[in-house]
Design a protein around this motif. Structure first.
Motif, mmCIF file in Angstrom:
data_model
loop_
_atom_site.group_PDB
_atom_site.id
_atom_site.type_symbol
_atom_site.label_atom_id
_atom_site.label_comp_id
_atom_site.label_asym_id
_atom_site.label_seq_id
_atom_site.Cartn_x
_atom_site.Cartn_y
_atom_site.Cartn_z
ATOM 1 N N PHE A 167 71.224 46.080 98.148
ATOM 2 C CA PHE A 167 71.692 44.841 97.523
ATOM 3 C C PHE A 167 71.696 43.696 98.534
ATOM 4 O O PHE A 167 71.199 42.604 98.254
ATOM 5 N N SER A 168 72.269 43.941 99.722
ATOM 6 C CA SER A 168 72.373 42.895 100.738
ATOM 7 C C SER A 168 70.993 42.420 101.176
ATOM 8 O O SER A 168 70.763 41.217 101.376
ATOM 9 N N LYS A 169 70.057 43.351 101.293
ATOM 10 C CA LYS A 169 68.700 42.999 101.710
ATOM 11 C C LYS A 169 68.020 42.144 100.640
ATOM 12 O O LYS A 169 67.404 41.116 100.942
ATOM 13 N N LYS A 170 68.130 42.569 99.372
ATOM 14 C CA LYS A 170 67.525 41.814 98.271
ATOM 15 C C LYS A 170 68.135 40.416 98.154
ATOM 16 O O LYS A 170 67.442 39.429 97.939
ATOM 17 N N PHE A 171 69.467 40.346 98.272
ATOM 18 C CA PHE A 171 70.162 39.061 98.118
ATOM 19 C C PHE A 171 69.736 38.092 99.212
ATOM 20 O O PHE A 171 69.438 36.930 98.954
ATOM 21 N N LYS A 172 69.717 38.564 100.437
ATOM 22 C CA LYS A 172 69.351 37.706 101.573
ATOM 23 C C LYS A 172 67.894 37.248 101.455
ATOM 24 O O LYS A 172 67.563 36.090 101.748
#
Length: 337
Positions: A271-276
């Motif tokens: 999630f954090s990778k996709k969001f960033k």
């Protein structure tokens, strides 16, 4: 209806006949001319005119103009079973900065103009400052009317129109719509004063062209925005649940990336990778930016700094002031014109 010098109105979305009934119920003393299709409302808190036409089966037109000496708050109530879709163009005649703002699940928009296209799942609010003349136009289009008149299957797959038509997306709002003022004024003038035996045909011709131009513009917008990874037409649909949660719970504390990841059915790291990658900031920073935008809107509506600080969950005005200045480079008080 009014609270603390604010007029508050609720409206069920995407249902033209319900809209007319609501107007009658809300304003029993209004001058309603059913044959002419007009409401004239004049009292101490609002001076408004609404004119409507049933152009053909599945196609309703509303033209409106209003003025109020107090702030106005319009709440759009979702209507999931609705078979209509709506296009609204909204303008103010004042050059004041941000005389109104629109808040939807897709975002917050503040300007002196906006165009909004939505289905029955819309849950939104419009705030209009006192002493601003507003005018505009609303077109309600039935699902079957759209299928009959538009080749839906030929539209781009990432089209904003198609996403709203299939209800994968609730609405789309944009504020760069001055080019529509001239045709909208022409339509409204025809509805108000048209005397020609061909008035209905002329109105339909102009409304048809307006619908064509607007949908074509939506298709252009969807393509250009998706290339830029804008939040309005999110290319990675797996993040939508996180965005909706943050925007619908903007007055709460940041829920944490682990919670948002679970909402999206992703691991926290994924999630954090996709969001960033999509927004170029982490979810916590994005949420803070949403809160600061909300703070500006509330301040522009005349809310006190103390109220805004408390509303956004700050312990005191000082901590809110520091966060606001860090974000915008100026204090909350100095940001209000």
């Amino acid at each position: 209806m009014t609270t603390n010098n604010v007029i508050r109105l609720k409206q069920l979305v995407a249902d033209p006949e319900a809209y007319i009934k609501e107007m009658i119920q809300l304003h029993p003393g209004s001058n309603h001319n059913k044959e002419a299709g007009s409401f004239i409302i004049q009292n101490d808190i609002i001076n408004s005119a609404l004119r409507y036409r049933w152009l053909e089966e599945g196609l309703f037109l509303f033209c409106f103009e209003s003025f109020s000496p107090i702030d106005a708050h319009f709440e759009f109530v979702e209507n999931p079973s609705a078979e209509y879709f709506s296009i609204i163009f909204y303008f103010t005649e004042s050059s004041s900065h941000t005389p109104f703002y629109v808040k939807t699940t897709e975002g917050i928009y503040s300007d002196d103009q906006c165009a909004l296209f939505f289905n029955g799942n819309l849950n939104a609010e419009i705030f209009l400052k006192a002493h601003h003349k507003a005018f505009g136009l609303r077109v309600d289009l039935h699902h079957n009317w759209l299928k009959k008149n538009i080749q839906i299957d030929t539209l781009p797959k990432d089209s904003v129109f198609l996403n709203i038509f299939t209800k994968n997306q609730t609405s789309y709002t944009h504020t760069n719509c001055r080019s529509y003022i001239s045709p909208i004024q022409s339509i409204c003038d025809q509805v108000k004063e048209g005397k020609s035996p061909f008035t209905n045909l002329l109105i339909k011709k102009e409304v048809f062209q307006l619908i064509i131009d607007y949908i074509q513009d939506l298709n252009k917008i969807s393509i250009s925005i998706s290339e830029k990874n804008d939040t309005s037409t999110l290319s990675d649909l797996s993040l939508q649940n996180a965005l909706k949660y943050m925007k619908n719970n903007i007055y709460e504390k940041f829920p944490g990336s682990d919670f948002l990841a679970e909402k999206c059915g992703l691991s926290e790291s994924n999630f954090s990778k996709k969001f960033k990658h999509t927004f170029h900031v982490n979810a916590s920073t994005y949420y803070k930016e949403l809160q600061m935008k909300e703070a500006v809107q509330l301040l522009n509506l005349g809310k006190r700094v103390k109220f805004v600080a408390h509303k956004l969950g700050y312990q005191n005005v000082a901590s809110f002031g520091r966060a606001f200045k860090l974000h915008f480079g100026k204090s909350p008080a100095s940001s209000v014109e």
